[in-house]
Design an enzyme around this catalytic site. Structure first.
Site, mmCIF file in Angstrom:
data_model
loop_
_atom_site.group_PDB
_atom_site.id
_atom_site.type_symbol
_atom_site.label_atom_id
_atom_site.label_comp_id
_atom_site.label_asym_id
_atom_site.label_seq_id
_atom_site.Cartn_x
_atom_site.Cartn_y
_atom_site.Cartn_z
ATOM 1 N N LYS A 1 0.813 -1.229 0.000
ATOM 2 C CA LYS A 1 0.000 0.000 0.000
ATOM 3 C C LYS A 1 0.837 1.266 0.000
ATOM 4 C CE LYS A 1 -4.461 -1.524 1.524
ATOM 5 N NZ LYS A 1 -4.250 -2.927 1.989
ATOM 6 N N GLU B 1 -9.567 6.928 4.149
ATOM 7 C CA GLU B 1 -10.417 5.961 4.828
ATOM 8 C C GLU B 1 -9.587 4.708 5.058
ATOM 9 O OE1 GLU B 1 -10.294 6.141 1.527
ATOM 10 O OE2 GLU B 1 -9.768 4.032 1.220
ATOM 11 N N SER C 1 1.596 -9.774 -1.111
ATOM 12 C CA SER C 1 1.263 -8.362 -0.910
ATOM 13 C C SER C 1 1.663 -7.805 0.447
ATOM 14 C CB SER C 1 -0.239 -8.152 -1.135
ATOM 15 O OG SER C 1 -0.994 -9.011 -0.306
HETATM 16 C C1 LIG Z 1 -5.118 -3.936 1.725
HETATM 17 C C2 LIG Z 1 -4.419 -5.187 1.392
HETATM 18 C C3 LIG Z 1 -4.834 -6.004 0.318
HETATM 19 C C4 LIG Z 1 -6.065 -5.727 -0.493
HETATM 20 O O1 LIG Z 1 -6.059 -4.534 -1.186
HETATM 21 P P1 LIG Z 1 -5.829 -4.472 -2.771
HETATM 22 O O2 LIG Z 1 -6.144 -3.091 -3.127
HETATM 23 O O3 LIG Z 1 -6.757 -5.473 -3.389
HETATM 24 O O4 LIG Z 1 -4.408 -4.839 -3.017
HETATM 25 C C5 LIG Z 1 -4.088 -7.135 0.016
HETATM 26 N N1 LIG Z 1 -3.001 -7.468 0.747
HETATM 27 C C6 LIG Z 1 -2.577 -6.716 1.787
HETATM 28 C C7 LIG Z 1 -1.378 -7.161 2.553
HETATM 29 C C8 LIG Z 1 -3.268 -5.551 2.146
HETATM 30 O O5 LIG Z 1 -2.839 -4.819 3.184
#
Ligand SMILES: *Cc1c(COP(=O)(O)O)cnc(C)c1O
Length: 393
Positions: A90, A112, A378
């Site tokens: 993010k 948000e 992610s």
């Molecule tokens: C917020 C988050 C997501 C989901 O958000 P996307 O916009 O779909 O990427 C996925 N993985 C992690 C670790 C997150 O913090």
């Protein structure tokens, strides 16, 4: 411009656009008119790249996971977004938008957050740049995600409770938009995913596209070829997936796989698998797929992972779904949790539960030993330890 990028009117095929109240028009229009010229400015790029490197810690490694590869009989590469500062992808977007807000002369930031990850990334960047930060969060989420609320406060942000509706993410988003309407001149609204009115989905995708830019370079170094056979990522709103897919969208031989959260199962009534359950509709300023009743009421989603607990997906992903460019899979809570435990034991990496959904897709790919699969990891799982522990019983 290609089949999969946004057109001048802000559409990806049948999805996208800017469905906003009149009062929000000047803010969104200011952003629309300026985002590309700011992002393409060499001075902006130099600062963005410098901070990605020296503050966020990029490039993140692309790691050939040998034991995981052996288990699934293919070559699995993990793109380690979990190693970024603040622990997830993010921050790539929040950094980009903070710098952009500065170029627009904005002194205050509103955002948000659901689980708190986007709120923490935003508060972090506001501290770095000395900007005032207000984060709206559902009252229910404030209780569920106490450690992230504490982090945001320590970083100097003000956390405001959204007390309407189900008191979760979509209500916090409504409050943040209302705040922006009332403070149009000095405030920039940082949306945390590839959702919202045009130009947000395109802008966020471009900031996150650094992920696939690096994957191409790293694959070339490690294997001699820039393209894998598969790219896989989880989709909540879809920002990490947009980043992982971006520079492969026009390479049609590269198979694109999106993992959605099925929750307790697509037919259980407790799910967040938007492409399986959703219909076209308008949520948070754009036309996309969204989980709704016949009379258009948003259906409450469910997922064990807070980051995937969203009733829609970004318009880019709705387009990838409709055109068949991406294959969507629905991964249950149980499958994701087991994939998380498996990665911990096979590779010594504890993934965010969101990322575990992408890992669980491996079992369904049936990829060959000669094929390369890149999975977007992610985020890291520290924030999810309590949930993992509860699952182990
Ligand atoms: C917020 C988050 C997501 C989901 O958000 P996307 O916009 O779909 O990427 C996925 N993985 C992690 C670790 C997150 O913090």
């Amino acid at each position: 411009m290609t089949k999969y990028t946004v057109n001048e009117r802000g559409y990806y095929g049948n999805f996208g656009g800017a469905f906003i109240p009149e009062m929000l028009y000047p803010n969104v229009e200011e952003l629309r008119q300026n985002y590309l010229s700011i992002m393409n400015d060499p001075g902006f790029q130099a600062e963005f790249r410098r901070l990605l490197k020296d503050y966020v810690g990029r490039p993140t490694p692309l790691f050939l996971a040998e034991r995981l590869s052996e288990k699934y009989g293919t070559q699995v590469y993990l793109k380690r977004e979990d190693l970024n500062h603040t622990g997830a992808h993010k921050v790539n977007n929040t950094l980009g938008q903070i710098l952009l807000a500065g170029r627009l002369g904005k002194k205050k930031i509103v955002a948000e957050t659901g689980a708190g990850q986007h709120g923490v990334a935003t508060a972090t960047m506001c501290a770095l740049k000395g900007l005032e930060c207000i984060v709206y969060m559902g009252e229910v989420d404030i209780e569920r995600q106490a450690p992230n609320v504490a982090r945001m406060k320590m970083l100097g942000a003000e956390v405001r409770a959204a007390r309407s509706g189900s008191r979760t993410l979509k209500d916090a988003t409504n409050e943040a938009m209302r705040h922006w309407i009332n403070n149009p001149v000095d405030t920039h609204y940082i949306i945390g995913s590839v959702v919202g009115p045009h130009p947000y989905p395109d802008m966020v995708a471009r900031f996150q596209s650094v992920i696939s830019e690096e994957i191409r370079t790293q694959l070339k170094e490690q294997t001699g070829s820039e393209t894998p056979d598969y790219v896989v990522a989880c989709v909540g709103g879809g920002s990490n997936a947009a980043g992982v897919f971006y520079h492969f969208l026009d390479d049609e031989p590269v198979k694109i796989v999106a993992a959605e959260a099925a929750g307790l199962g697509v037919k259980s009534g407790k799910s967040a698998a938007t492409t399986f359950l959703g219909k076209p509709g308008i949520l948070h300023g754009s036309k996309s797929l969204l989980m709704q009743t016949d009379d258009g009421q948003v259906v409450e989603p469910h997922s064990v992972s807070a980051g995937l607990d969203y009733p829609g997906i970004g318009p880019l992903h709705a387009h990838l779904w409709e055109t068949g460019r991406a294959k969507f899979m629905a991964i249950t809570d149980e499958e994701a949790m087991q994939a998380g435990f498996e990665l911990a034991r096979l590779e010594g990496i504890i993934p965010a539960i969101e990322s575990s959904h992408a890992l669980a897709a491996l079992a369904y790919l049936h990829a060959d030993p000669s094929e390369k699969v890149v999975i977007g990891l992610s985020g890291r799982g520290d924030k999810d330890l309590a949930t993992y522990m509860k699952w182990m019983g």
